[in-house]
Design a protein around this motif. Sequence first.
Motif, PDB file in Angstrom:
ATOM      1  N   UNK A  63      23.308  52.053  46.722  1.00 28.52           N
ATOM      2  CA  UNK A  63      23.564  51.958  45.411  1.00 28.52           C
ATOM      3  C   UNK A  63      22.134  52.062  44.723  1.00 28.52           C
ATOM      4  N   UNK A  64      22.135  52.228  43.519  1.00 33.11           N
ATOM      5  CA  UNK A  64      20.763  52.203  42.724  1.00 33.11           C
ATOM      6  C   UNK A  64      20.140  50.757  42.554  1.00 33.11           C
ATOM      7  N   UNK A  65      18.853  50.678  42.518  1.00 31.73           N
ATOM      8  CA  UNK A  65      18.175  49.555  42.144  1.00 31.73           C
ATOM      9  C   UNK A  65      17.945  48.375  43.134  1.00 31.73           C
ATOM     10  N   UNK A  82       9.486  57.948  54.539  1.00 33.46           N
ATOM     11  CA  UNK A  82      10.328  57.970  53.588  1.00 33.46           C
ATOM     12  C   UNK A  82      10.054  59.182  52.940  1.00 33.46           C
ATOM     13  N   UNK A  96      12.220  60.499  50.129  1.00 33.40           N
ATOM     14  CA  UNK A  96      12.990  60.647  49.139  1.00 33.40           C
ATOM     15  C   UNK A  96      13.792  59.477  48.513  1.00 33.40           C
ATOM     16  N   UNK A  97      14.310  59.170  47.360  1.00 31.83           N
ATOM     17  CA  UNK A  97      15.352  58.413  47.034  1.00 31.83           C
ATOM     18  C   UNK A  97      14.790  56.862  46.928  1.00 31.83           C
ATOM     19  N   UNK A  98      13.681  56.752  47.015  1.00 29.13           N
ATOM     20  CA  UNK A  98      12.783  55.430  46.652  1.00 29.13           C
ATOM     21  C   UNK A  98      11.615  55.563  45.674  1.00 29.13           C
ATOM     22  N   UNK A  99      11.890  54.650  44.678  1.00 25.90           N
ATOM     23  CA  UNK A  99      10.586  55.026  43.604  1.00 25.90           C
ATOM     24  C   UNK A  99      10.431  53.518  43.209  1.00 25.90           C
ATOM     25  N   UNK A 100       9.036  53.163  43.073  1.00 23.52           N
ATOM     26  CA  UNK A 100       8.505  51.963  42.729  1.00 23.52           C
ATOM     27  C   UNK A 100       9.120  50.815  43.700  1.00 23.52           C
ATOM     28  N   UNK A 133      12.136  50.842  44.929  1.00 21.31           N
ATOM     29  CA  UNK A 133      13.643  50.572  44.694  1.00 21.31           C
ATOM     30  C   UNK A 133      14.392  51.859  44.796  1.00 21.31           C
ATOM     31  N   UNK A 134      15.599  51.451  45.564  1.00 18.81           N
ATOM     32  CA  UNK A 134      16.656  52.639  45.544  1.00 18.81           C
ATOM     33  C   UNK A 134      16.739  53.548  44.182  1.00 18.81           C
ATOM     34  N   UNK A 135      16.958  54.904  44.280  1.00 20.27           N
ATOM     35  CA  UNK A 135      17.482  55.673  43.042  1.00 20.27           C
ATOM     36  C   UNK A 135      18.569  56.007  42.985  1.00 20.27           C
ATOM     37  N   UNK A 136      19.334  55.599  43.918  1.00 14.28           N
ATOM     38  CA  UNK A 136      20.841  56.100  44.043  1.00 14.28           C
ATOM     39  C   UNK A 136      21.030  57.488  44.443  1.00 14.28           C
ATOM     40  N   UNK A 137      20.170  58.116  44.694  1.00 14.09           N
ATOM     41  CA  UNK A 137      19.924  59.660  45.227  1.00 14.09           C
ATOM     42  C   UNK A 137      19.416  59.397  46.821  1.00 14.09           C
ATOM     43  N   UNK A 138      19.502  60.534  47.444  1.00 13.25           N
ATOM     44  CA  UNK A 138      19.629  60.368  49.079  1.00 13.25           C
ATOM     45  C   UNK A 138      18.174  59.915  49.432  1.00 13.25           C
TER      46      UNK A 138
END
Lengths: 358, 358, 358, 358
Positions: free
Chosen positions: B31-33, B67, B69-73, B75-80
């Motif tokens: 899940x994202x966020x 890591x 991909x899939x994490x930004x700042x 937090x999880x992005x909801x992407x792989x």
Amino acid sequence: MGGNTFGNIYKLTSFGESHGAAVGGIIDGCPAGLSIDMDFIQNELDRRRPGQSDITTSRSEKDSIEFLSGIYDGKSLGTPIAFIIRNKDTRSSDYDNLKDIFRPSHADYTYQKKYGIRDHRGGGRSSARETVARVVAGAIAKLILAKDNIEVIAYVSQVGDVILEKHYTKPDLSNIENNIVRCPDQNVAEQMVKIIEEVKKQGDSIGGTITCIAKNVPAGLGEPVFDKLQAELGKAILSINAVKGFEYGSGFSAAQMKGSEHNDEFFTDNDRVRTKTNHSGGIQGGISNGEDIYFRAAFKPVATINKEQNTINSQNQEVVIKPEGRHDPCVVPRAVPIVEAMTAMVLADYLLLRRCDI
Amino acid sequence: MGGNTFGNIYKLTSFGESHGAAVGGIIDGCPAGLSIDMDFIQNELDRRRPGQSDITTSRSEKDSIEFLSGIYDGKSLGTPIAFIIRNKDTRSSDYDNLKDIFRPSHADYTYQKKYGIRDHRGGGRSSARETVARVVAGAIAKLILAKDNIEVIAYVSQVGDVILEKHYTKPDLSNIENNIVRCPDQNVAEQMVKIIEEVKKQGDSIGGTITCIAKNVPAGLGEPVFDKLQAELGKAILSINAVKGFEYGSGFSAAQMKGSEHNDEFFTDNDRVRTKTNHSGGIQGGISNGEDIYFRAAFKPVATINKEQNTINSQNQEVVIKPEGRHDPCVVPRAVPIVEAMTAMVLADYLLLRRCDI
Amino acid sequence: MGGNTFGNIYKLTSFGESHGAAVGGIIDGCPAGLSIDMDFIQNELDRRRPGQSDITTSRSEKDSIEFLSGIYDGKSLGTPIAFIIRNKDTRSSDYDNLKDIFRPSHADYTYQKKYGIRDHRGGGRSSARETVARVVAGAIAKLILAKDNIEVIAYVSQVGDVILEKHYTKPDLSNIENNIVRCPDQNVAEQMVKIIEEVKKQGDSIGGTITCIAKNVPAGLGEPVFDKLQAELGKAILSINAVKGFEYGSGFSAAQMKGSEHNDEFFTDNDRVRTKTNHSGGIQGGISNGEDIYFRAAFKPVATINKEQNTINSQNQEVVIKPEGRHDPCVVPRAVPIVEAMTAMVLADYLLLRRCDI
Amino acid sequence: MGGNTFGNIYKLTSFGESHGAAVGGIIDGCPAGLSIDMDFIQNELDRRRPGQSDITTSRSEKDSIEFLSGIYDGKSLGTPIAFIIRNKDTRSSDYDNLKDIFRPSHADYTYQKKYGIRDHRGGGRSSARETVARVVAGAIAKLILAKDNIEVIAYVSQVGDVILEKHYTKPDLSNIENNIVRCPDQNVAEQMVKIIEEVKKQGDSIGGTITCIAKNVPAGLGEPVFDKLQAELGKAILSINAVKGFEYGSGFSAAQMKGSEHNDEFFTDNDRVRTKTNHSGGIQGGISNGEDIYFRAAFKPVATINKEQNTINSQNQEVVIKPEGRHDPCVVPRAVPIVEAMTAMVLADYLLLRRCDI
């Protein structure tokens, strides 16, 4: 995901509540051109049928099957094989007073929590009545396996504290169907029957174990990592109602062993690669090695007993129940064809998957 | 199907050979966020890390994770979420002389039969090195579960014939990480360590069991029929290298019990529905009932031992080997975080699936 | 389900944001023993590479690939093939002022609504940068297909109102790579280039179509009902960024035809079953019939343009933007290898599935 | 994989040959507690029913449905919903002389090649008779969507060269069911009927197109990359018999457009985010944006015509046939509810998937 489909290539989707109109399923992925032996399928159903002997539930279902598609001139078409078995001997009124009650160790409470609604009659979807579809799909899987000479045989190896101590290679497996408890050793079988009859008289139930063997499985079946052959077999068996444990090969006894005892040394027997021992249970790294695959499954005692028990109803009030529904005092004799069916389905599925390896 | 993906909604696809460039995976469906706690993930990896103590293999891998991909700042992005862990301390030359040999109870033979080709170095894909990806995905699953207050805890309950007899509710589970064998009872832990050290000296290996508990799982997780919660847990655990058996709740002991003993009566405890006993292991009809989920898994002794053994090579010739590769004398201490990881992945997946019920 | 996995047997799971550390994927289900031609894979990547000509984006990515697993001694192991391509020429600062803005006809708004969070840099996961993984998996799929002599060829058949009117059987397909727009007719190609250059000068973009042909596909590929070959191809193509339509065989023109015109009569050509016409596009009842499979895909003009546009930000305030990010004035030349890749993946997957039919 | 299952969470597995005992299916994943409106379902079936008007096939099937499971007291249980529809008016003898013949543009040849066996009667599994199961599952999907106020409406927009030129927002969609051809414009409808009658007199058939709109789809439905909403919709529609093309939003016309024309600018309308134009067809980056989703599908003319045609038999001999089987001169009027059904299934599935995003 619903949870009512099993398999990757050879797939069963099953349906049906215990006291609904019918139970049945759709088999997708059965190879085309397979001769469908209807007598064999009905015979497998008869092995599972309630009311088949004095030690099973008295619910009397003929379980006669109707195929609706996927078969033409006695052969599979490669298209979905749909089948239904009508529920006949449902005494739903037996369950009227249980409508709002959560029976101990049944799925009444958990279904209510999950879905907010349930068909309380005969346990609804949570009833083992559903396994009739597995036996049909397993029977057709056995027909697929038979073309490769693969055989699946199960028997009752324990009822309560009566245990068939012998290793699976010792008893004469052709005796299994010679007694109502499906134990290949006649003496042990008699003790098992005695226990079950006693328990039945008490309105109680008793647990047991089933041992299952798959012979002539070629080396190379199984997928690495998550879909190891034993993992899929374990899931298949643990999805059967009342199963509490699964072990294959050396199983739990491996915890006490040293590597030097446990390792199965390879040798060649007329050019065929064999292992001297078979603690691996025919599977190494998740892939069959050509030796017998064997495993054991533990079944809990049936939750339905004709004894007073404390429980609660849907208003969270404490109540005392003494159910009158018919039940098996011990499920393992009837579970033998179910265990075989799930095993056959896994092997047929992996046999088909195998074709994509190289 | 390949067999390298696990899960329905929360899915891990893993990759990597023991002596290849890297191991890792892609998590899809997170899940994202979600805040991704990197220290926590690394700590979980450290619990699994080879070379962490005297009783584990001396292969020294820092297992530092990247890591991609899939994490930004944070937090999880909801992407792989893709991640890799480079293999560093590979001594592939240790395996040169094993190139054409099928080691007893390893997957050398079965991989060769299945694929017609294999990476022999360190066991290739069949090595437990692969489980590093599971621990990463399990750590993130734990972060998902933590938002619902669900906890997963495992410990070593048996090494050889040293058994922690106590029921899982007795020992103080906060002690688990206080000893290198990961047993919550300090006395028993010491005996376990002693056995492992002895076996190590002999160049041998030893089996064991792990007990795992999931606390605060809400009622209603699980799918009926084929995807019962215990079936998916069983598959998850049986897919771990060296696991030979799985039992939950009363497990194999249920085979000896009567229904009147085994049934878990419901009662209400301040409006919360509870059961007096928990032979069901927190699961009824394949669906969680809110009680503790607990199970036990049996591990065989590691197949790699520094002892002479008879076997064959790829030309079917009989040979004698005495492998020099580094190995764990007993896998269970390092398998504790792996068992937890697989359990957390199943629960997170079913927690997400749960959202589609009503 | 996440949505980042494609295929049934031959499966790609991809990952990566446009300005993240890397893009890449894991291929599971590639048959073992396949020679992996690295030069061929890199060449396919080069056909897709940004900055390859004057009519593509000026983002300069070498797109050099690193394989992490699944290949040994130049051959596939049957285990997962993981690969990564590092993102190098990211100018993320170009996107700083777009952080809170929803660009027209981009996925900014919908990702925000779905996930509540997004990586705004270069479009994040919604960027066509992701297709690099498809090209790698497609290249390996082509290697699988080549063993059965199956070929997949695509070309640009329209840019704006410049249309290559000729039926796909007319132009000399060996000319496709002879011009930067990838149109097999040199005259038409020049007109296409002219349009693209014009549009580029205007800071605008233009749409187009791609025609794709698969030759030598054996009869019998495809699954009935929901997984018809054209349905899977359609999904594969419609999953590519910017695709707005898909038609195969007679396509939309079939709506105007009579059955007597449209039906493809069978005849035999030296024992090979053929059809006189091929309105069916090589597929009947969802299954290949041995004739050429061909289809056409429509691409919209790229949403990124260097022109003032009205839109809103995440506070629902109206704003005017004029993006400075680099972009392709027309995607179809670079989309040719992507269309081929998706087509090859579907065919390889169905070729492997085909093995389970009988 | 079999190919007879559609969907991820809300899943239909269908079965049945045209002249077998029955057609039907199992719906798994329908949320519990949904009121199942039987009249509505039967009404949807009636819209698809053969023999409903002068311009459809004269095969007369009442298509009365029997539900076997998954519904209790008028509500869904969350368990599989199985249903069957018996085949009644089968005139299999019509097909006796076609037993060994491969009819042009039918699936006779390809099924024979794939499976080595087929049920030739009425086209067997390849017949559009199978779509009856889709309409049932689609009807229940519509009930799910209705709870979120989502509507799916389709109509015939072209028959042969009679085209309803108007944009979908122009005609009064409440008129669709007021004529037998299901076109919302009464004048155009009359021309369409005239063409179909003419073609029918000639023993010929004619193609057409259907336009479909989904209203009130909330923003956020769809999965990135491979499972984009348009990709799944495209697959759903292309899996319907006779469909040759799919385009959504601007569709093939986008190939001629510039970005500055095509981009849909965002604005706010009373706090609701809207786009000024809707070339995107309600989907951006594979995810719904809250605008109307609309698409168009092309249908080829039915392959069954009562005209002499050249073809071959299973011995590869050239033969001339003039089939006598009943057929629709134009499928599009009856295909309207099928297109709606597939669209509703996709949207219901993605609505359920949506719940796992955050």
